[in-house]
Design a protein around this motif. Structure first.
Motif, PDB file in Angstrom:
ATOM      1  N   SER A 289      49.161 -40.918  23.632  1.00 27.34           N
ATOM      2  CA  SER A 289      48.480 -41.550  24.766  1.00 27.34           C
ATOM      3  C   SER A 289      47.631 -42.721  24.283  1.00 27.34           C
ATOM      4  N   GLY A 290      47.837 -43.891  24.897  1.00 34.05           N
ATOM      5  CA  GLY A 290      47.058 -45.079  24.551  1.00 34.05           C
ATOM      6  C   GLY A 290      47.588 -45.882  23.384  1.00 34.05           C
ATOM      7  N   LYS A 291      48.572 -45.362  22.661  1.00 35.31           N
ATOM      8  CA  LYS A 291      49.095 -46.070  21.489  1.00 35.31           C
ATOM      9  C   LYS A 291      50.228 -47.007  21.925  1.00 35.31           C
ATOM     10  N   LYS A 292      49.919 -48.272  22.074  1.00 33.99           N
ATOM     11  CA  LYS A 292      50.907 -49.266  22.514  1.00 33.99           C
ATOM     12  C   LYS A 292      50.962 -50.412  21.521  1.00 33.99           C
ATOM     13  N   GLY A 293      51.959 -51.268  21.677  1.00 33.44           N
ATOM     14  CA  GLY A 293      52.113 -52.377  20.749  1.00 33.44           C
ATOM     15  C   GLY A 293      52.408 -51.877  19.344  1.00 33.44           C
ATOM     16  N   LYS A 294      51.780 -52.498  18.346  1.00 30.90           N
ATOM     17  CA  LYS A 294      52.016 -52.118  16.949  1.00 30.90           C
ATOM     18  C   LYS A 294      51.626 -50.669  16.685  1.00 30.90           C
ATOM     19  N   ALA A 295      50.549 -50.218  17.314  1.00 31.17           N
ATOM     20  CA  ALA A 295      50.138 -48.820  17.140  1.00 31.17           C
ATOM     21  C   ALA A 295      51.215 -47.888  17.689  1.00 31.17           C
ATOM     22  N   GLY A 296      51.822 -48.292  18.795  1.00 34.10           N
ATOM     23  CA  GLY A 296      52.908 -47.514  19.377  1.00 34.10           C
ATOM     24  C   GLY A 296      54.128 -47.493  18.485  1.00 34.10           C
ATOM     25  N   GLU A 297      54.433 -48.641  17.887  1.00 33.30           N
ATOM     26  CA  GLU A 297      55.569 -48.733  16.969  1.00 33.30           C
ATOM     27  C   GLU A 297      55.372 -47.788  15.785  1.00 33.30           C
ATOM     28  N   GLU A 298      54.176 -47.796  15.207  1.00 30.00           N
ATOM     29  CA  GLU A 298      53.900 -46.946  14.053  1.00 30.00           C
ATOM     30  C   GLU A 298      53.942 -45.464  14.426  1.00 30.00           C
ATOM     31  N   TYR A 299      53.383 -45.132  15.587  1.00 31.75           N
ATOM     32  CA  TYR A 299      53.324 -43.716  15.957  1.00 31.75           C
ATOM     33  C   TYR A 299      54.699 -43.180  16.347  1.00 31.75           C
ATOM     34  N   THR A 300      55.568 -44.057  16.792  1.00 31.07           N
ATOM     35  CA  THR A 300      56.938 -43.638  17.099  1.00 31.07           C
ATOM     36  C   THR A 300      57.600 -43.068  15.852  1.00 31.07           C
ATOM     37  N   LYS A 301      57.284 -43.613  14.691  1.00 33.95           N
ATOM     38  CA  LYS A 301      57.839 -43.109  13.430  1.00 33.95           C
ATOM     39  C   LYS A 301      57.403 -41.663  13.194  1.00 33.95           C
ATOM     40  N   THR A 302      56.146 -41.364  13.542  1.00 37.44           N
ATOM     41  CA  THR A 302      55.637 -39.999  13.389  1.00 37.44           C
ATOM     42  C   THR A 302      56.392 -39.043  14.299  1.00 37.44           C
ATOM     43  N   LEU A 303      56.603 -39.458  15.535  1.00 39.20           N
ATOM     44  CA  LEU A 303      57.310 -38.605  16.494  1.00 39.20           C
ATOM     45  C   LEU A 303      58.780 -38.450  16.120  1.00 39.20           C
ATOM     46  N   SER A 304      59.370 -39.508  15.596  1.00 34.48           N
ATOM     47  CA  SER A 304      60.765 -39.429  15.165  1.00 34.48           C
ATOM     48  C   SER A 304      60.920 -38.469  13.990  1.00 34.48           C
ATOM     49  N   ALA A 305      59.970 -38.534  13.062  1.00 29.38           N
ATOM     50  CA  ALA A 305      60.011 -37.660  11.891  1.00 29.38           C
ATOM     51  C   ALA A 305      59.889 -36.185  12.294  1.00 29.38           C
ATOM     52  N   ALA A 306      59.189 -35.945  13.409  1.00 34.12           N
ATOM     53  CA  ALA A 306      59.017 -34.569  13.901  1.00 34.12           C
ATOM     54  C   ALA A 306      60.243 -34.068  14.658  1.00 34.12           C
ATOM     55  N   LYS A 307      61.234 -34.950  14.835  1.00 30.89           N
ATOM     56  CA  LYS A 307      62.504 -34.614  15.487  1.00 30.89           C
ATOM     57  C   LYS A 307      62.307 -34.022  16.891  1.00 30.89           C
ATOM     58  N   ILE A 308      61.377 -34.618  17.620  1.00 25.32           N
ATOM     59  CA  ILE A 308      61.120 -34.187  18.994  1.00 25.32           C
ATOM     60  C   ILE A 308      62.220 -34.733  19.889  1.00 25.32           C
ATOM     61  N   GLU A 309      62.794 -33.883  20.712  1.00 20.40           N
ATOM     62  CA  GLU A 309      63.874 -34.293  21.606  1.00 20.40           C
ATOM     63  C   GLU A 309      63.581 -33.888  23.047  1.00 20.40           C
ATOM     64  N   MET A 310      64.191 -34.635  23.962  1.00 22.05           N
ATOM     65  CA  MET A 310      64.147 -34.284  25.377  1.00 22.05           C
ATOM     66  C   MET A 310      65.594 -34.244  25.879  1.00 22.05           C
ATOM     67  N   PRO A 311      66.162 -33.057  26.079  1.00 20.49           N
ATOM     68  CA  PRO A 311      67.535 -32.954  26.574  1.00 20.49           C
ATOM     69  C   PRO A 311      67.691 -33.644  27.926  1.00 20.49           C
ATOM     70  N   TRP A 312      68.906 -34.122  28.199  1.00 21.05           N
ATOM     71  CA  TRP A 312      69.168 -34.868  29.425  1.00 21.05           C
ATOM     72  C   TRP A 312      68.762 -34.100  30.682  1.00 21.05           C
ATOM     73  N   GLY A 313      69.099 -32.830  30.746  1.00 20.13           N
ATOM     74  CA  GLY A 313      68.767 -32.050  31.944  1.00 20.13           C
ATOM     75  C   GLY A 313      67.278 -32.022  32.219  1.00 20.13           C
ATOM     76  N   ILE A 314      66.483 -31.898  31.167  1.00 26.33           N
ATOM     77  CA  ILE A 314      65.026 -31.921  31.322  1.00 26.33           C
ATOM     78  C   ILE A 314      64.562 -33.319  31.695  1.00 26.33           C
ATOM     79  N   ALA A 315      65.142 -34.340  31.053  1.00 24.62           N
ATOM     80  CA  ALA A 315      64.762 -35.732  31.339  1.00 24.62           C
ATOM     81  C   ALA A 315      64.980 -36.070  32.811  1.00 24.62           C
ATOM     82  N   GLU A 316      66.120 -35.647  33.348  1.00 22.84           N
ATOM     83  CA  GLU A 316      66.441 -35.948  34.747  1.00 22.84           C
ATOM     84  C   GLU A 316      65.495 -35.204  35.687  1.00 22.84           C
TER      85      GLU A 316
END
Length: 205
Positions: free
Chosen positions: A77-104
């Motif tokens: 929350s609140g992490k946008k721009g470069k901070a958002g780019e960097e934090y996306t790496k953290t979330l990607s490393a954690a292998k967090i997923e949202m299945p399509w059925g849940i996304a819809e």
């Protein structure tokens, strides 16, 4: 407030521009967090930009995750721009997923409600427009936000004046005028989206 559901054309427009048309593209590219660039934050699902949600909203949306993953998402929350780019790496490393059925499901029952309510609060009488025009303007707010301040929002302010008049041609014209903001910047997807939204509004005439 009774939630006005998206029309089939609205849903198709949003799916086309947010998730490449639907499930197949989503599963290939978007089921994990990505960073779309610019002022975006870590983004997943059907246009859920975590930077622009409160921690509580994120806790509710991602309640299906294990606690340790959910807490990581809340911190986006609140992490946008470069901070958002960097934090996306953290979330990607954690292998967090949202299945399509849940996304819809989240889009239809949470995201759509959030942005349709926001649209109605900023643009009085928008709910009186035909379903396609209503959906196009919610799509616009979903993509651009609801601010009416500054030169880049001149067309948004004009649309606010035209909505009570049900001036569909005028609204469509203002949406097309917004293209000035992204022309020549390699953002052809936004130009196509504005054209699609304008055409949807014109379908009401």
């Amino acid at each position: 407030m009774i939630m006005k559901p998206p029309s089939k054309k609205t849903l198709k427009l949003i799916y086309d521009y947010e998730v490449g048309g639907g499930e197949n593209y989503y599963n290939k590219y978007l089921k994990r967090f990505t960073w779309p660039g610019g002022a975006s934050g870590p983004t997943i699902g059907i246009g859920i930009d975590a930077a622009y949600y409160t921690k509580q909203e994120l806790a509710d949306i991602f309640s299906y995750l294990p606690v340790h993953q959910r807490l990581l998402v809340e911190s986006a929350s609140g992490k946008k721009g470069k901070a958002g780019e960097e934090y996306t790496k953290t979330l990607s490393a954690a292998k967090i997923e949202m299945p399509w059925g849940i996304a819809e499901k989240i889009f239809l029952f949470t995201t759509w409600k959030k942005f349709s309510n926001l649209t109605e609060s900023v643009f009085p009488k928008v709910e009186d427009l035909c379903d396609e025009a209503y959906g196009a303007i919610v799509s616009l707010v979903f993509n651009r936000g609801s601010s009416l301040k500054g030169d880049s929002r001149a067309e948004m302010r004009k649309i606010k004046e035209l909505i009570p008049l049900k001036d569909y041609s005028g609204i469509a014209n203002q949406i097309r005028k917004m293209k000035r903001i992204w022309e020549g910047k390699g953002l052809d997807g936004l130009l196509r989206r504005r054209e699609a939204e304008a055409a949807m509004v014109e379908s009401c005439t």
